[in-house]
Every structure is written in C-alpha cells, then in structure tokens.
Design a protein around this motif. Structure first.
Motif, PDB file in Angstrom:
ATOM      1  N   GLY A  73       0.867  -1.283   0.049  1.00  0.00           N
ATOM      2  CA  GLY A  73      -0.083   0.080   0.110  1.00  0.00           C
ATOM      3  C   GLY A  73       0.767   1.233  -0.050  1.00  0.00           C
ATOM      4  N   ASN A  74       2.119   1.037   0.056  1.00  0.00           N
ATOM      5  CA  ASN A  74       3.069   2.440   0.093  1.00  0.00           C
ATOM      6  C   ASN A  74       2.766   3.159   1.170  1.00  0.00           C
ATOM      7  N   THR A  75       2.491   2.768   2.342  1.00  0.00           N
ATOM      8  CA  THR A  75       2.299   3.754   3.498  1.00  0.00           C
ATOM      9  C   THR A  75       3.482   3.576   4.561  1.00  0.00           C
ATOM     10  N   LEU A 133      -4.134  -0.682  12.635  1.00  0.00           N
ATOM     11  CA  LEU A 133      -3.209   0.617  12.538  1.00  0.00           C
ATOM     12  C   LEU A 133      -3.740   1.673  12.018  1.00  0.00           C
ATOM     13  N   GLY A 134      -3.212   2.861  12.084  1.00  0.00           N
ATOM     14  CA  GLY A 134      -3.568   4.163  11.439  1.00  0.00           C
ATOM     15  C   GLY A 134      -3.834   4.132  10.096  1.00  0.00           C
ATOM     16  N   ALA A 135      -3.076   3.358   9.266  1.00  0.00           N
ATOM     17  CA  ALA A 135      -3.024   3.052   7.752  1.00  0.00           C
ATOM     18  C   ALA A 135      -3.873   2.009   7.391  1.00  0.00           C
ATOM     19  N   PHE A 145       2.797  -7.984   6.926  1.00  0.00           N
ATOM     20  CA  PHE A 145       3.921  -9.127   7.250  1.00  0.00           C
ATOM     21  C   PHE A 145       5.510  -8.919   6.899  1.00  0.00           C
ATOM     22  N   ALA A 146       5.626  -8.010   5.853  1.00  0.00           N
ATOM     23  CA  ALA A 146       6.885  -7.824   5.255  1.00  0.00           C
ATOM     24  C   ALA A 146       7.603  -6.725   6.312  1.00  0.00           C
ATOM     25  N   THR A 147       6.836  -5.787   7.033  1.00  0.00           N
ATOM     26  CA  THR A 147       7.194  -4.668   8.124  1.00  0.00           C
ATOM     27  C   THR A 147       7.112  -5.514   9.462  1.00  0.00           C
ATOM     28  N   ASN A 148       6.380  -6.663   9.770  1.00  0.00           N
ATOM     29  CA  ASN A 148       5.999  -6.977  10.935  1.00  0.00           C
ATOM     30  C   ASN A 148       5.299  -6.003  11.838  1.00  0.00           C
ATOM     31  N   SER A 199      11.325  -8.708   6.782  1.00  0.00           N
ATOM     32  CA  SER A 199      12.615  -8.610   6.130  1.00  0.00           C
ATOM     33  C   SER A 199      12.300  -7.418   4.904  1.00  0.00           C
ATOM     34  N   GLU A 200      11.067  -6.858   5.045  1.00  0.00           N
ATOM     35  CA  GLU A 200      11.185  -5.667   4.152  1.00  0.00           C
ATOM     36  C   GLU A 200      11.375  -5.880   2.693  1.00  0.00           C
ATOM     37  N   GLY A 201      10.771  -6.989   2.226  1.00  0.00           N
ATOM     38  CA  GLY A 201      11.028  -7.067   0.877  1.00  0.00           C
ATOM     39  C   GLY A 201      12.623  -7.514   0.394  1.00  0.00           C
ATOM     40  N   THR A 202      13.361  -7.956   1.416  1.00  0.00           N
ATOM     41  CA  THR A 202      14.680  -8.019   0.897  1.00  0.00           C
ATOM     42  C   THR A 202      15.051  -9.405   0.858  1.00  0.00           C
ATOM     43  N   ALA A 425      11.160   0.463  16.662  1.00  0.00           N
ATOM     44  CA  ALA A 425      10.067  -0.481  17.520  1.00  0.00           C
ATOM     45  C   ALA A 425       9.068  -1.092  16.408  1.00  0.00           C
ATOM     46  N   GLU A 426       8.395  -0.226  15.618  1.00  0.00           N
ATOM     47  CA  GLU A 426       7.559  -0.590  14.818  1.00  0.00           C
ATOM     48  C   GLU A 426       7.861  -0.251  13.332  1.00  0.00           C
ATOM     49  N   HIS A 427       8.329   0.654  12.776  1.00  0.00           N
ATOM     50  CA  HIS A 427       8.478   1.104  11.460  1.00  0.00           C
ATOM     51  C   HIS A 427       9.507   0.283  10.694  1.00  0.00           C
ATOM     52  N   LEU A 462      16.424  -8.318  -4.767  1.00  0.00           N
ATOM     53  CA  LEU A 462      15.155  -7.789  -4.081  1.00  0.00           C
ATOM     54  C   LEU A 462      15.519  -6.452  -3.021  1.00  0.00           C
ATOM     55  N   ASN A 463      15.012  -5.631  -3.558  1.00  0.00           N
ATOM     56  CA  ASN A 463      14.979  -4.399  -2.591  1.00  0.00           C
ATOM     57  C   ASN A 463      16.408  -4.015  -2.275  1.00  0.00           C
ATOM     58  N   PRO A 464      17.311  -3.674  -3.337  1.00  0.00           N
ATOM     59  CA  PRO A 464      18.709  -3.455  -2.821  1.00  0.00           C
ATOM     60  C   PRO A 464      18.889  -2.036  -2.086  1.00  0.00           C
TER      61      PRO A 464
HETATM   62  C1  LIG Z   1      -1.026   7.024   9.498  1.00  0.00           C
HETATM   63  C2  LIG Z   1      -0.019   5.769   9.504  1.00  0.00           C
HETATM   64  C3  LIG Z   1       0.128   4.964  10.663  1.00  0.00           C
HETATM   65  C4  LIG Z   1       0.645   3.743  10.705  1.00  0.00           C
HETATM   66  N1  LIG Z   1       0.824   3.112  11.999  1.00  0.00           N
HETATM   67  C5  LIG Z   1       1.597   2.133  12.280  1.00  0.00           C
HETATM   68  C6  LIG Z   1       1.300   1.495  13.363  1.00  0.00           C
HETATM   69  O1  LIG Z   1       0.798   1.636  14.195  1.00  0.00           O
HETATM   70  N2  LIG Z   1       2.301   0.347  13.626  1.00  0.00           N
HETATM   71  C7  LIG Z   1       3.261  -0.175  12.724  1.00  0.00           C
HETATM   72  O2  LIG Z   1       3.813  -0.847  12.560  1.00  0.00           O
HETATM   73  N3  LIG Z   1       3.213   0.796  11.400  1.00  0.00           N
HETATM   74  C8  LIG Z   1       2.502   1.824  11.087  1.00  0.00           C
HETATM   75  N4  LIG Z   1       2.726   2.392  10.050  1.00  0.00           N
HETATM   76  C9  LIG Z   1       3.434   2.068   9.113  1.00  0.00           C
HETATM   77  C10 LIG Z   1       3.003   1.290   7.825  1.00  0.00           C
HETATM   78  O3  LIG Z   1       1.784   1.407   7.750  1.00  0.00           O
HETATM   79  C11 LIG Z   1       3.030  -0.002   8.126  1.00  0.00           C
HETATM   80  O4  LIG Z   1       4.833  -0.470   7.802  1.00  0.00           O
HETATM   81  C12 LIG Z   1       2.646  -1.246   6.869  1.00  0.00           C
HETATM   82  O5  LIG Z   1       2.740  -2.559   7.590  1.00  0.00           O
HETATM   83  C13 LIG Z   1       3.209  -1.137   5.756  1.00  0.00           C
HETATM   84  O6  LIG Z   1       2.262  -1.822   4.741  1.00  0.00           O
HETATM   85  P1  LIG Z   1       2.297  -1.423   3.107  1.00  0.00           P
HETATM   86  O7  LIG Z   1       1.181  -2.302   2.596  1.00  0.00           O
HETATM   87  O8  LIG Z   1       1.843   0.068   2.964  1.00  0.00           O
HETATM   88  O9  LIG Z   1       3.875  -1.491   2.800  1.00  0.00           O
HETATM   89  P2  LIG Z   1       4.640  -0.923   1.819  1.00  0.00           P
HETATM   90  O10 LIG Z   1       4.679   0.606   2.255  1.00  0.00           O
HETATM   91  O11 LIG Z   1       4.272  -0.962   0.260  1.00  0.00           O
HETATM   92  O12 LIG Z   1       5.951  -1.365   2.097  1.00  0.00           O
HETATM   93  C14 LIG Z   1       6.592  -1.682   3.219  1.00  0.00           C
HETATM   94  C15 LIG Z   1       7.830  -2.546   2.972  1.00  0.00           C
HETATM   95  O13 LIG Z   1       7.627  -3.901   2.776  1.00  0.00           O
HETATM   96  C16 LIG Z   1       8.047  -4.248   1.500  1.00  0.00           C
HETATM   97  N5  LIG Z   1       6.845  -5.122   1.096  1.00  0.00           N
HETATM   98  C17 LIG Z   1       5.554  -4.716   0.764  1.00  0.00           C
HETATM   99  N6  LIG Z   1       4.689  -5.708   0.392  1.00  0.00           N
HETATM  100  C18 LIG Z   1       5.664  -6.850   0.503  1.00  0.00           C
HETATM  101  C19 LIG Z   1       5.359  -8.178   0.207  1.00  0.00           C
HETATM  102  N7  LIG Z   1       4.114  -8.687  -0.190  1.00  0.00           N
HETATM  103  N8  LIG Z   1       6.193  -8.846   0.111  1.00  0.00           N
HETATM  104  C20 LIG Z   1       7.836  -8.438   0.550  1.00  0.00           C
HETATM  105  N9  LIG Z   1       7.876  -7.258   0.672  1.00  0.00           N
HETATM  106  C21 LIG Z   1       6.828  -6.218   0.689  1.00  0.00           C
HETATM  107  C22 LIG Z   1       8.299  -3.206   0.697  1.00  0.00           C
HETATM  108  O14 LIG Z   1       9.358  -3.407  -0.307  1.00  0.00           O
HETATM  109  C23 LIG Z   1       8.872  -2.200   1.743  1.00  0.00           C
HETATM  110  O15 LIG Z   1      10.118  -2.361   2.074  1.00  0.00           O
HETATM  111  C24 LIG Z   1       1.722   3.661   9.870  1.00  0.00           C
HETATM  112  C25 LIG Z   1       1.710   4.352   8.672  1.00  0.00           C
HETATM  113  C26 LIG Z   1       0.936   5.564   8.475  1.00  0.00           C
HETATM  114  C27 LIG Z   1       0.987   6.260   7.110  1.00  0.00           C
END
Ligand SMILES: Cc1cc2nc3c(=O)[nH]c(=O)nc-3n(C[C@H](O)[C@H](O)[C@H](O)COP(=O)(O)OP(=O)(O)OC[C@H]3O[C@@H](n4cnc5c(N)ncnc54)[C@H](O)[C@@H]3O)c2cc1C
Length: 468
Positions: A73-75, A133-135, A145-148, A199-202, A425-427, A462-464
C-alpha cells in the motif's frame, strides 16, 4: 543497471493485459513516499495477479540482473518501498481471500488485500483479525507482514509475527515456497516463515498468508485517565493489567502537549476533562464473553487509583460515539503535530518498566541540545513503544530545526541503546535507518543478517539498498 526493452516486453507478456504501468502519470503514486521524504525512479510497475505471475516476473528480472522493489500500500514510513531503478512489483492485484477455516480459526489471504478488508472478512466469518493501525484503510496485508507491523492491539494479540501460521513466498530466484500451513504445532526445523516476516522485501516476496483468527469482542469499555507524571502512568498500567488480565487490549499514553495539539488543530476533538494534567492513558478493555461486566472492572480499578492518588481524574465513555471521540485524540496526534512546524520523530522501545526513565532522560537531552524544543511523547506504553517526537520551538525556523535531525537522533537513540531498547520499534529500517542498524546492532547480528541476505539473494535482486 539499465532495464532493456526486451525485459520489459517479457514482463508485459508474463503479467498479461492490465498487469503493468509504464506511463509517467500512472507510475507517479508508486514512486513517491506519501510524506514526500523520498522520490524514486523505475522502468515499470508490474502488477501481477497470481503467485505464478509474480514468480515469472522475478525469474525474468533475476536472469537479467534487474532489481525489484516489492510494494504493497506504500504506507511504510522508512522509505522501504521507494525504488532506485529497476522495477516495482505491486501486489495490489493479488487481492483474494482464498479460504476461511472457521473451525481452525484461520483465514488464507493474498498479499494485496487491504488490511481493513481483511478485518471485515474476518468479522463476516464471525471472527476477529486483530491487527489494527492508522493506515489500515490503505496498507496491504503483505506489507504488514513484510514490515512485522504493530499497532494498537499488540498488547493483547502481539505483532504481525504473532498472528501468522503460514506463508507463501516467491524467492529471489523465482521459486515459489508454499508454506501455507494452518498448523499451531510444527516442530520440523527452522521456522522459515519468520525469516520473511519483517524482512522488508529483501529476502522474498510474500504472496499469501495464513492468518490466525480470534473470537470477536462482544463487550468493550474505554476510558481516559489523567495523571500528574509518567511514573503514575506505569503504576496505572501495572494495576489495570493485573486486575483486568486478558481483557486489557490497549493502553496508550498521551502527553499533555499531544492532547493540546489535537484539540487545537483537529476538528471535533475536545479535552474531555475539566482541567489540565501532565499525562493521560487511554485504556480499552474488551471481552468475547457478552456477560462480562467490564464497566464494573474499569470503575473499580479507576476508583481505587483515584483514591490513592495514582490518577487525578478519569472519564469512562458512555456511548460508542464518546469512545470514538477518545480514540480520536490518540489517532490524530501525528496529524495535529504537522500544524506545529518541523518535527523530528523517534519510534523507540524500551522495557515497559523503563518508560518513565527513558522519557525523563531523552526529554532532558533533547531540550539541553536545543532549548525550547517541545517534547511530544505518546504511544503504546503497554508495549514499551514510545513515539518520542520533537516539535520545533515556537516561532523557530523549521528548516534550521530539521537540520538538527541527526543530532536529535543520536541523543535519543544512544539513551535507548543504553537502556537495552530498540531504535525502531515498529516502522522498520528501510533506507531511513540503515546507518543506525550498523551502529546499534552488534557486529555478530549485522554479520548474520548479511549472511542470510547473501544466502537467499546473492545477486541482490530484491529491494537493494534497504535494510542490510
Ligand atoms: C497513518 C499511518 C499510521 C501507521 N501506523 C503504524 C502502526 O501503528 N504500526 C506499524 O507497525 N506501522 C504503522 N505505519 C507504517 C505502515 O503502515 C506499516 O509499515 C505497514 O505495515 C506497511 O504496509 P504497506 O502495504 O503500506 O507496505 P509498503 O509501504 O508498500 O512496503 C513496506 C515495506 O515492505 C515491503 N513489502 C511490501 N509488500 C511486500 C510483500 N508482499 N512481500 C515482501 N515485501 C513487501 C516493501 O518493499 C517495503 O520495504 C503507519 C503508517 C501510516 C501512514
């Protein structure tokens, strides 16, 4: 490395019509990070709609030595999904709920399902998927799950890591690992799924997940309690946890200035108490047993805390709309902070018992470095996870304040490290915190991480440039 037209054509064939974007306007949302901190470039956005198509794209890129940045979702808040060349692989079209197994309390979903839709699908099946979570309206479950991901229900249900039984992953060489097991017991060697989580897509592209489901809450109570200092926030937390046990599902700390910011800048937010207090705790109790009298439990613990001076005041929500108003204070703090000029953010954790000491030491350190700096601390105190944000002094120059970003980071992260805490801790790490990873993790840890990356993705496809 340049991306050839031949490769792009082969990817188009592999993903089929509607499976790619290569025009400037269409690619734009995938290249920018929502807060504008980074802007990337890439040759194409591939949008495969099946695991096999993901694998085909990865194989093609691996053969050509072209980098892939997975994106949900690019959040994300650390620039992990922002490309620097190569292609972006968006999971948006992998968005099916594959299976709900009510008796096993599991649900198999594809990576591109939006988190809020996963929650809704669980509710329709009479269950709770607790990650919140907020997003959640735009992040995808694969990204979670990629970001735990953590969020507001970690205290009771754990991080994403705790909410999974199986994964399906496309590896950097294009092989598919089908680990979609719905087992609560499986002692057959290394727990491979946990390698990919966080592992953040790595290391691999997560394409599907078997999620744990829970009984849905049937009763809930929410309160805001006010305290004179942060030590008392911890005292109250311990007491509510001891007396209410598992019913405690959220315990969020809000400092006075954070509450003031939301009242000042966010519509429909008001201070629910008559006078000002240094700290507040937003407490939520829930239970799947409709007969549980949570109100009595909450009233009893708050009355005792009022009596002995732990808290100065409290309000218990009398309706759903009052409950939402209390949560609105907590959820809109980051938004409100934007209106107060430049801010430097830290998402740290320390052992819960050390939260007060951390807040005192880090506040003193930040204000000593730049007098007038406003400490806006809030967050998941029950998890020891504090969003330790710093707002610029009133009327100061925002750019001059933000130029001290690294200096503030060093003060806050050094204190966190000395207290046995984590600088993220989270991000996660992404590209924002790579230098901190090398600085604060031990040599052994960094070496193990690099060896894992080399073992799974020796050509750095992957994600260099992210994480390690
Ligand atoms: C308003 C707001 C509130 C938030 N609150 C929290 C919170 O309370 N707790 C928290 O932990 N985070 C929070 N976040 C951060 C974010 O929302 C999380 O990290 C979320 O899990 C990211 O999901 P995404 O789909 O947007 O991933 P993306 O932003 O698209 O990607 C995040 C990372 O994961 C990798 N990735 C994405 N999808 C995959 C996949 N399918 N396989 C392998 N790698 C992948 C990407 O390469 C990148 O490195 C918040 C963000 C915002 C904007």
């Amino acid at each position: 490395m340049a991306v050839s037209e031949n490769l792009l054509d082969a990817i188009r064939k592999a993903v089929g019509p509607g499976g790619w974007i290569d025009d400037e306007v269409g690619m734009e949302p995938y290249l920018v990070e929502p807060r504008g901190l980074w802007r990337g470039t890439c040759a194409m956005i591939a949008r495969p709609d099946s695991t096999e198509a993901v694998a085909a794209v990865v194989r093609l890129c691996a053969e050509a030595g072209v980098a892939i940045v997975p994106q949900g979702g690019n959040t994300g808040l650390v620039g992990g999904g922002v490309p620097d060349g190569g292609i972006v692989l968006s999971t948006a079209r992998l968005n099916r709920i594959r299976d709900v197994d009510a008796a096993n309390h599991t649900m198999a979903v594809e990576a591109g399902c939006i988190l809020a839709e996963v929650q809704d699908a669980a509710l329709e099946a009479g269950a709770l998927f607790p990650l919140s979570l907020g997003a959640e309206g735009s992040c995808q479950i694969g990204g979670n799950f990629a970001t735990n991901a953590g969020g507001v229900a970690v205290l009771r249900y754990g991080n994403a890591r705790d909410l999974v039984l199986g994964l399906e992953v496309v590896l950097p060489d294009g092989r598919i690992w089908n680990g979609l097991r719905g087992l609560r017991k499986d002692n057959t060697g290394y727990d491979l799924k946990q390698l990919f989580i966080g592992s953040e897509g790595t290391l691999g592209i997560i394409t599907a997940i078997v999620l744990k489901l829970f009984p849905p809450p049937r009763v809930s109570e929410t309160a805001l309690a006010a305290m004179a200092d942060v030590e008392r926030v911890l005292t109250l937390f311990t007491r509510v946890r001891d007396e209410c046990g598992d019913a405690l599902s959220a315990f969020e700390m809000i400092s006075r200035i954070a509450l003031e910011f939301t009242v000042r800048h966010i519509p429909d937010v008001a201070d629910p108490l008559d006078s000002a207090h240094a700290y507040y705790a937003l407490i939520e109790l829930t239970s799947p047993r409709s007969g549980d009298n949570l109100r009595e439990s909450l009233e009893s613990v708050l009355a005792a805390a009022l009596e002995d001076g732990t808290i100065e005041d409290a309000v218990i929500a009398k309706s759903q709309s009052q409950c939402e108003s209390l949560w609105r204070i907590r959820e809109f703090i980051p938004e409100a902070q934007k209106s107060e000029g430049g801010s430097v953010k830290h998402d740290i954790s320390v052992p819960v018992s050390k939260v007060p000491e951390f807040i005192h030491r880090a506040s003193q350190g930040a204000v000593a470095m730049l007098p007038g700096t406003r400490v806006v601390s809030f967050g998941h105190v029950g998890d020891g996870n504090i969003h330790f944000n710093l707002s610029q002094p009133v009327d100061a120059d925002a750019d001059a304040f933000l130029a001290r970003w690294d200096d503030f980071n060093q003060i806050v992260f050094d204190i966190t490290f000395e207290m046995g805490g984590s600088f993220s801790a989270e991000h996660g790490i992404g590209q924002l915190k790579r230098k901190h990873l090398v600085h604060y993790k031990s040599e052994v840890e960094v070496d193990l991480m690099r060896r894992l990356k080399m073992a799974l993705d020796p050509d750095d496809i992957l994600n260099p440039g992210k994480l390690v």
